[in-house]
Design an enzyme around this catalytic site. Structure first.
Site, PDB file in Angstrom:
ATOM      1  N   GLU A 159       4.979  -6.087   2.510  1.00 52.65           N
ATOM      2  CA  GLU A 159       4.767  -6.737   1.209  1.00 52.65           C
ATOM      3  C   GLU A 159       4.394  -5.678   0.182  1.00 52.65           C
ATOM      4  OE1 GLU A 159       2.066  -9.797   2.719  1.00 52.65           O
ATOM      5  OE2 GLU A 159       0.386  -8.436   2.407  1.00 52.65           O
ATOM      6  N   TYR A 178      -9.970   2.770 -12.718  1.00 53.42           N
ATOM      7  CA  TYR A 178      -9.984   3.651 -11.538  1.00 53.42           C
ATOM      8  C   TYR A 178      -9.914   5.127 -11.900  1.00 53.42           C
ATOM      9  CZ  TYR A 178      -7.670  -0.547  -9.450  1.00 53.42           C
ATOM     10  OH  TYR A 178      -7.298  -1.803  -9.065  1.00 53.42           O
ATOM     11  N   ARG A 192      -5.527   0.613 -15.447  1.00 56.36           N
ATOM     12  CA  ARG A 192      -5.743   1.524 -14.311  1.00 56.36           C
ATOM     13  C   ARG A 192      -6.497   2.797 -14.693  1.00 56.36           C
ATOM     14  NH1 ARG A 192      -2.335   3.682 -11.560  1.00 56.36           N
ATOM     15  NH2 ARG A 192      -3.263   3.386  -9.526  1.00 56.36           N
ATOM     16  N   GLY A 219       0.775  -1.228   0.000  1.00 52.17           N
ATOM     17  CA  GLY A 219       0.000   0.000   0.000  1.00 52.17           C
ATOM     18  C   GLY A 219       0.808   1.281   0.000  1.00 52.17           C
ATOM     19  N   GLY A 227       4.347  -3.833  -3.330  1.00 56.68           N
ATOM     20  CA  GLY A 227       4.382  -4.141  -4.753  1.00 56.68           C
ATOM     21  C   GLY A 227       4.664  -2.873  -5.527  1.00 56.68           C
ATOM     22  N   ARG A 228       3.673  -1.993  -5.514  1.00 54.74           N
ATOM     23  CA  ARG A 228       3.732  -0.753  -6.284  1.00 54.74           C
ATOM     24  C   ARG A 228       5.008   0.058  -6.023  1.00 54.74           C
ATOM     25  NH1 ARG A 228      -1.029   1.589  -7.759  1.00 54.74           N
ATOM     26  NH2 ARG A 228      -1.982   0.485  -6.037  1.00 54.74           N
ATOM     27  N   CYS A 241     -14.103  -1.379 -27.819  1.00 55.04           N
ATOM     28  CA  CYS A 241     -15.465  -0.865 -27.895  1.00 55.04           C
ATOM     29  C   CYS A 241     -15.948  -0.585 -26.484  1.00 55.04           C
ATOM     30  CB  CYS A 241     -16.371  -1.887 -28.561  1.00 55.04           C
ATOM     31  SG  CYS A 241     -15.757  -2.366 -30.169  1.00 55.04           S
ATOM     32  N   GLU A 242     -15.254   0.292 -25.830  1.00 48.82           N
ATOM     33  CA  GLU A 242     -15.521   0.676 -24.442  1.00 48.82           C
ATOM     34  C   GLU A 242     -15.049   2.108 -24.341  1.00 48.82           C
ATOM     35  OE1 GLU A 242     -16.603   0.033 -21.553  1.00 48.82           O
ATOM     36  OE2 GLU A 242     -17.235  -2.037 -21.865  1.00 48.82           O
TER      37      GLU A 242
HETATM   38  C1  LIG Z   1      -2.001  -5.985  -3.502  1.00 50.54           C
HETATM   39  C2  LIG Z   1      -1.421  -6.429  -2.233  1.00 50.54           C
HETATM   40  C3  LIG Z   1      -0.140  -6.009  -1.852  1.00 50.54           C
HETATM   41  C4  LIG Z   1       0.670  -5.039  -2.644  1.00 50.54           C
HETATM   42  O1  LIG Z   1       0.070  -3.803  -2.671  1.00 50.54           O
HETATM   43  P1  LIG Z   1       0.842  -2.538  -3.281  1.00 50.54           P
HETATM   44  O2  LIG Z   1      -0.194  -1.464  -3.219  1.00 50.54           O
HETATM   45  O3  LIG Z   1       1.229  -2.906  -4.658  1.00 50.54           O
HETATM   46  O4  LIG Z   1       2.006  -2.280  -2.393  1.00 50.54           O
HETATM   47  C5  LIG Z   1       0.369  -6.510  -0.685  1.00 50.54           C
HETATM   48  N1  LIG Z   1      -0.327  -7.371   0.088  1.00 50.54           N
HETATM   49  C6  LIG Z   1      -1.558  -7.798  -0.246  1.00 50.54           C
HETATM   50  C7  LIG Z   1      -2.254  -8.740   0.641  1.00 50.54           C
HETATM   51  C8  LIG Z   1      -2.148  -7.327  -1.409  1.00 50.54           C
HETATM   52  O5  LIG Z   1      -3.377  -7.745  -1.736  1.00 50.54           O
END
Ligand SMILES: *Cc1c(COP(=O)(O)O)cnc(C)c1O
Length: 423
Positions: free
Chosen positions: A271, A313, A309, A230, A273-274, A340-341
């Site tokens: 954890e 969103y 995205r 997040g 990601g982004r 077609c959206e």
């Molecule tokens: C999507 C997700 C992440 C990664 O989220 P980011 O916004 O990409 O950092 C980590 N943990 C869980 C459980 C997720 O669903």
């Protein structure tokens, strides 16, 4: 600040050559940037006694990316069988993998607990009875409900489908203990793309208070807390980057205080990601049509199959036009794909320099939740992925989908069920 100056300076001068060789559209990822961000993260948490990042595989599930993460010593956060397989293929094993799933099937639990297992992060108390066996180490995902507010992307915790409610948390651990669990973790994820570090600081505090409470009730200790993903990235020019150093400092103080009070300190897992890969990827696409009706439209050769995205969103992705970075943004365009959206638009009423057919557009910050989210509606195919390596070479790390990939599920054994006619 979207895309970094360093990535731009290494990519843009070579981009025509890359386009000529590989053809558009493609995502291209910056190995140097990903490694630098990984080091920044480790540095920010260097005061924490034990810290580990579990890269959220769903953000960019490409083996070349996972290899970089593995090389940094990170584990993997998975939520599906495909993600488990990809992670295990890098050699990740057992507690290198965190399985954080939601609405999980029996097959997924069997896969997660097989082949050396993983750290299982359960999303609900009812799932305990669905496990093939109770692993020694168990974690629950916590949903604080009305105790926290959440942020706009992930929504209000009371309405979120994830996690164990406050009232069920003690019972969840108690039941896990009765089923044989001996080691414990606690997880939560309350925000998505959050730029204010204070929110995560509050999450750290919340988790440590919960650990204290559950430990006292059940006479157990916690091996780790996991603050989830997040952490946000600045998609828009003028957005302030997330202050990762401030988060690291604050959480390390919280853990220090916990250590002094309780004589031990749980490990800290994240954890992300982004934050890890988001800024280090761009979608490169070519302008193929210009249309001037009530608005001016630039049609490009990529669509939502490459990047969802903006369409789903309304997310902002900054766009540069190669060779025109210094020209004034004098024209308002909608930049569109061919679905077609009507929401198949990468940008709406975006001021850009004048664009002509053949111009190369760089759609930025596609290194997380970009290619991975693409879909095949209208039979539009997903593009290739490239990596700009630290040595300056460009390597294909996934080919584009072909029409025969797309039609592959139409080849199957005949299978007809003649239903009984009587009732
Ligand atoms: C999507 C997700 C992440 C990664 O989220 P980011 O916004 O990409 O950092 C980590 N943990 C869980 C459980 C997720 O669903």
């Amino acid at each position: 600040m979207p895309m970094s100056t360093s990535f731009k300076e290494r990519l843009f001068p070579k981009l025509n050559q890359i386009v000529n060789h590989f053809g558009t559209p493609f995502h291209i990822y910056d190995e140097t940037g990903i490694i630098n961000t990984s080091r920044t993260l480790l540095n920010a948490f260097s005061e924490v006694p034990y810290f580990r990042e579990y890269y959220a595989v769903k953000a960019l599930p490409n083996p070349a990316i996972l290899e970089i993460m593995k090389g940094m010593g990170f584990g993997f956060d998975c939520s599906s069988i495909a993600e488990l397989i990809l992670s295990r293929n890098t050699g990740a094993f057992g507690e290198d993998i965190m399985f954080t799933s939601n609405n999980t099937s029996a097959d997924e639990f069997a896969m997660a607990l097989g082949y050396g297992g993983c750290i299982l992060n359960l999303d609900d108390i009812s799932l305990i009875s669905k496990l093939p066996y109770m692993p020694e180490l168990i974690c629950f995902r916590y949903n604080p409900g009305a105790k926290r507010s959440g942020n706009t992307i992930i929504g209000n915790p009371v309405e979120a489908k994830y996690g164990v409610s406050h009232d069920q948390l003690i019972d969840a651990y108690r039941l896990a203990i009765q089923h044989g669990a001996k080691r414990f973790g606690l997880h939560t994820m309350l925000v998505s793309n959050e730029l204010n570090y204070q929110y995560m600081v509050d999450t750290g505090q919340m988790l440590l208070e919960l650990v204290e409470y559950i430990s006292q009730e059940l006479h157990i200790q916690f091996e780790f807390i996991n603050m989830g993903g997040g952490i946000g990235i600045p998609y828009k020019p003028g957005d302030n980057p997330f202050d990762i150093m401030a988060l690291g400092n604050a959480v390390s103080k919280q853990l220090d205080a916990f250590q002094k009070k309780h004589g031990y300190c749980p490990k800290l897992f994240l954890e992300s990601g982004r934050y890890m890969t988001g800024p280090h990827g761009v979608l490169v696409t070519q302008a193929i049509n210009y249309k001037n009706i009530y608005r001016k439209y630039i049609g490009v050769d990529a669509c939502m199959s490459s990047l969802m995205r903006p369409g789903i969103y309304g997310a902002y992705h900054h766009i540069s036009v190669l060779g025109k970075e210094d020209q004034p943004n004098t024209i308002l365009y909608d930049v569109t794909g061919s679905l077609c959206e009507n929401n198949d638009k990468f940008a709406i009423q975006r001021p850009l320099p004048e664009i002509i057919d053949g111009d190369i557009l760089i759609i930025q910050d596609t290194g997380a939740h970009g290619h991975a989210m693409g879909f095949n509606y209208n039979g539009r195919l997903r593009p290739k992925e490239l990596m700009l390596k630290t040595n300056g070479a460009v390597e294909l790390v996934r080919r584009e989908e072909t029409i025969s990939d797309h039609f592959s599920t139409l080849h199957f054994e005949p299978n007809i069920l003649n239903l009984d006619s009587h009732d």
